[in-house]
Motif scaffolding. Structure first.
Motif, mmCIF file in Angstrom:
data_model
loop_
_atom_site.group_PDB
_atom_site.id
_atom_site.type_symbol
_atom_site.label_atom_id
_atom_site.label_comp_id
_atom_site.label_asym_id
_atom_site.label_seq_id
_atom_site.Cartn_x
_atom_site.Cartn_y
_atom_site.Cartn_z
ATOM 1 N N PRO A 136 52.080 104.481 -11.392
ATOM 2 C CA PRO A 136 53.389 104.904 -10.882
ATOM 3 C C PRO A 136 54.515 104.030 -11.400
ATOM 4 O O PRO A 136 54.261 102.928 -11.894
ATOM 5 N N PRO A 137 55.773 104.472 -11.259
ATOM 6 C CA PRO A 137 56.909 103.670 -11.716
ATOM 7 C C PRO A 137 57.167 102.504 -10.760
ATOM 8 O O PRO A 137 56.645 102.460 -9.650
ATOM 9 N N ALA A 138 57.994 101.608 -11.205
ATOM 10 C CA ALA A 138 58.312 100.439 -10.366
ATOM 11 C C ALA A 138 59.198 100.833 -9.198
ATOM 12 O O ALA A 138 59.102 100.252 -8.116
ATOM 13 N N GLU A 139 60.096 101.821 -9.401
ATOM 14 C CA GLU A 139 61.024 102.225 -8.345
ATOM 15 C C GLU A 139 61.020 103.753 -8.215
ATOM 16 O O GLU A 139 60.742 104.465 -9.184
ATOM 17 N N PRO A 140 61.322 104.257 -7.027
ATOM 18 C CA PRO A 140 61.413 105.714 -6.852
ATOM 19 C C PRO A 140 62.510 106.317 -7.739
ATOM 20 O O PRO A 140 63.494 105.658 -8.054
ATOM 21 N N ASP A 141 62.300 107.532 -8.151
ATOM 22 C CA ASP A 141 63.247 108.221 -9.029
ATOM 23 C C ASP A 141 64.090 109.199 -8.197
ATOM 24 O O ASP A 141 63.561 110.195 -7.699
ATOM 25 N N PRO A 142 65.393 108.958 -8.011
ATOM 26 C CA PRO A 142 66.211 109.866 -7.186
ATOM 27 C C PRO A 142 66.334 111.268 -7.780
ATOM 28 O O PRO A 142 66.450 112.241 -7.043
#
Length: 792
Positions: free
Chosen positions: A627-633
């Protein structure tokens, strides 16, 4: 009265007791005769007293209309002042309108002579070119008439002497004013009566209550309020419609160039208070005038078209919009009432026909003795749904019952249809059969038609496609007869629509087959519902329940006593002795019991399986850099758009790794899930999607044996799930794009296709992004680029 009683005793001189049937028949005959004589006397009285009753009725109707205005003015003025101001205002409006119309009429009279030549020429042009044949027919008819009456020789000359009476000034005045005294006298009487009614309206109401409402003040008050409200609303709406009608008509005639357009608009406004014929009387004058002023037929046709268009718009748009259900009288009753009151009271009766009929309908609604008026005149259906459907079932080949059921389902749900319509019809069929009103063949035909309704009616879809493997199962077993089978089918249909899997026994012989399955312990149901339509079948029902409990003592069994009175239901001691869990007198209670049962049991909790190529699947996730490091808005925005397109409150893209489910993009999640975005893989429904690599649609997780015990679903109250697999570039499923709801739902084929397409598009974006990274020599893929832009 004494003589009438003597006549009754003379028919039985020994005063011997008559048979019940004979006595009842005689009393009914006498009662019917008295009613007929009373009705004739009432109509005769209305006709003979029309000179008094018609103005009195008109006065009361005007008072109904003016009472709200008087009460408003009474806040600032006293009652006398309020009534005087109101009546002066009405008089000013009438005089102003009369002056305006009179001035227009005088102007028209001055212009009429110049229109005469054109009108005469147009009349001449309408005559046939060769009228000799018509003249010959007329002459022949005249000759035949003279022959039949004895000829001209039989005619005797009679000397007629003209005598001029009342040649003085008083005679001339009476000659002019004589024809006017009738209408003006009636109008003055109406104004006077209306004034006194408004002055003492409370006193009149009190006297009315004392006269007819003693002991029934509440019902009398409701009837009076209902009548006054309906009549007031009708008169007010009619005034608005007629005023608008006249205004639009005057404007249209003015644009067409018809002289004195304001006169014709005002005349139409007044004449339209006369139902049916008033508008066309008003139309005749401008049409004739257009013939006089126009050399061609174009203008008369335009005037006629204007009247037709305005009349159609008024009847089909304005009146339904403004009147609504204000009158409560059927259209046919209004036509009959117009004919009756016109015959009784003349033109005034035609004007008063609708308000008087409204009052009669209200009286029939609130006075039991006059209930026939409500049945005959009201716009409500004459037969209720039960009677209407049963009537069509009795008429073999009518086939109208299915349409009535569909109409009922448009307004109500299925459960009231079963409890309030179909099951009562079953009871009525049996009662009529027991009384000999219908034959056995007719009863069987009606039972078959009721069964066909279940197949043909437009029921809503179940929240899920029931399968015995996954759903909670309910068996419906009849206690004895065919009506028990039908009632059980009604209950089973309701349970199917609620998401349960049902199995229906069609006979007591099929009951034996299901009992053998119980003995073998195969495909056991969660609940067995024993169906009984009549208290006489409770004995067989108890016997059947006893056999079930003897085979499987722990089996949950309930008894459906459909349509039975509470007093005829088994007692608490009998229920405890039989070992059943509940006695259910209605389909609604049966559905509620099964709902409560499914919510109360612990339920199963099946762990998702492992895909065959789990190592390759995890490697594909690793290569994608998920998964990515931060959520994607922006990915959250895509999920929000998906939720809106499918009309769902929750949507997310889940990634299933070795031990977790990660919610990479989401919309509408419960707060705790939205904050963590992580759940155990063992609790995830997406884990099942990944394991089987196929789309899952679960209409009601609470009734699904595989998921009803899932702690994540129970904690957050989630009842619906649909997920489609998302694949990595190597074809391995790595997660799902899914939607959820807190209520049971059903995903229609187009919605399912849209969800699968969204998952496929996400898979293609992953593959495209992975190919670009390989060309660029990068080893992973990020969900965001430059901190906000997605890589796919």
């Amino acid at each position: 009265m004494l003589g009438f009683t003597s006549l009754l005793f003379m028919s039985n001189p020994k005063n011997e007791p008559a048979s019940a049937l004979g006595r009842d028949g005689s009393l009914k005959s006498i009662h019917s005769t008295l009613q007929a004589f009373t009705m004739i006397a009432l109509i005769a009285g209305l006709y003979l007293a029309r000179e008094v009753l018609a103005p009195l009725a008109m006065s009361f109707l005007l008072a109904f209309l003016l009472i709200p205005l008087v009460k408003r003015l009474e806040r600032r003025l006293r009652r006398v002042g309020a009534v005087i101001v109101t009546m002066l205002g009405i008089a000013a409006l009438i005089l102003g309108g009369g002056w305006l119309i009179t001035s227009q009429a005088i102007d028209l009279a001055q212009q009429l002579p110049q229109y005469q030549p054109k009108l005469s020429a147009k009349i001449q042009s309408m005559k046939p070119a060769d009228s000799s044949k018509f003249d010959a027919v007329v002459k022949t008819l005249d000759d035949l008439n003279r022959e039949m009456t004895g000829g001209a020789s039989q005619e005797k000359a009679t000397r007629v002497e003209l005598v001029e009476a009342n040649s003085g000034l008083l005679g001339k005045v009476s000659l002019v004013l004589g024809p006017l005294t009738g209408p003006f006298g009636t109008a003055g009487l109406v104004v006077l009566l209306t004034t006194f009614i408004l002055m003492g309206v409370e006193d009149l109401q009190a006297r009315l209550f004392r006269l007819v409402g003693r002991g029934r003040i509440s019902s009398t008050s409701k009837a009076l309020d209902d009548a006054s409200h309906r009549v007031r609303k009708y008169l007010l709406m009619q005034f608005i419609v007629n005023f608008t009608y006249g205004l639009v008509l005057a404007l249209g005639l003015w644009l067409l160039g018809i002289p004195n357009a304001l006169l014709w608009g005002g005349l139409a406004c007044v004449l339209r208070f006369i139902p049916y014929i008033g508008p066309w009387i008003a139309a005749a004058f401008p049409i004739i005038l257009s013939l006089a002023i126009s050399p061609s037929w174009g203008l008369p046709l335009k005037v006629l078209s204007l009247f037709i268009v305005i009349e159609l718009l008024s009847n089909n748009v304005m009146e339904p919009l403004l009147y609504g259900s204000s009158t409560g009288v059927s259209s046919f009753a209004l036509i009959v009432a117009a004919v009756f009151w016109t015959w009784l009271w003349g033109p005034i009766g035609l004007v008063l026909a609708t308000p008087l009929t409204v009052v009669l309908v209200v009286m029939g609604r609130h006075v039991p003795q006059l209930a026939f008026l409500d049945v005959m005149l009201s716009e409500e259906e004459a037969l209720g749904p039960v009677d209407g459907i049963y009537l069509r079932l009795l008429r073999s080949g009518d086939q109208g019952e299915a349409e009535m059921v569909d109409d009922y389902l448009e307004e109500f749900s299925e459960i009231p249809l079963f409890d309030e319509i179909l099951i009562p019809i079953l009871g009525r069929v049996q009662a009529d059969y027991d009384d000999g009103a219908i034959t056995g063949d007719e009863r069987r035909a009606i039972h078959q038609a009721l069964g066909n309704i279940l197949e043909q009616a437009d029921f809503r879809e179940s929240p899920q496609e029931s399968s015995q493997q996954d759903s909670m199962v309910v068996w419906c077993l009849p206690a004895r007869s065919e009506r028990d089978v039908l009632a059980g089918r009604f209950a089973a249909k309701a349970l199917e629509l609620d998401g349960f899997f049902t199995r229906i026994s069609a006979s007591r012989a099929e009951n034996q087959t299901l009992l053998k399955l119980l003995e073998e312990g195969r495909d056991l149901p969660d609940i067995i519902l024993v169906s009984s339509m009549h208290e006489s079948g409770l004995k067989q029902a108890r016997a059947l329940i006893g056999r079930i409990k003897a085979i499987v003592p722990s089996q949950t069994v309930v008894l459906g006593c459909w349509g039975q009175e509470r007093g005829n239901l088994p007692t608490a001691a009998e229920i405890e002795e039989s070992g059943i869990e509940a006695v259910l007198p209605s389909v609604a209670e049966a559905v509620a019991f099964c709902e409560g049962y499914s919510a109360s049991i612990p339920g199963d909790f099946k762990l998702p399986g492992m895909p065959e190529h789990e190592a390759e699947r995890l490697e594909a996730i690793h290569r994608l850099g998920l998964p990515p490091a931060e959520p994607d808005p922006l990915l959250d925005g895509e999920m929000e758009a998906l939720a809106k397109s499918l009309d769902m409150p929750i949507a997310f893209f889940s990634l299933v790794d070795a031990s977790r489910q990660l919610l990479l993009g989401a919309s509408g999640l419960p707060d705790s899930l939205d904050e963590s975005r992580v759940t155990p893989r063992s609790h995830s429904l997406c884990g099942h999607v990944v394991a089987d690599n196929e789309t899952y649609v679960i209409g009601d997780t609470q009734k699904n044996r595989r998921f009803s015990g899932n702690p994540l679903l129970r904690e957050h109250g989630l009842r619906f799930y649909a997920g489609a697999p998302v694949d990595a570039p190597n074809g391995q499923p790595i997660g799902s794009r899914c939607v959820m709801d807190h209520q049971p739902r059903r995903l229609n084929p187009s919605q399912k296709q849209k969800l699968e397409k969204a998952a496929q598009e996400l898979s293609e974006k992953l593959a495209a992004a992975a190919g670009k990274n390989e060309v660029a020599g990068r080893g992973g893929i990020a969900l965001t680029r430059s901190g906000s832009r997605p890589a796919f």
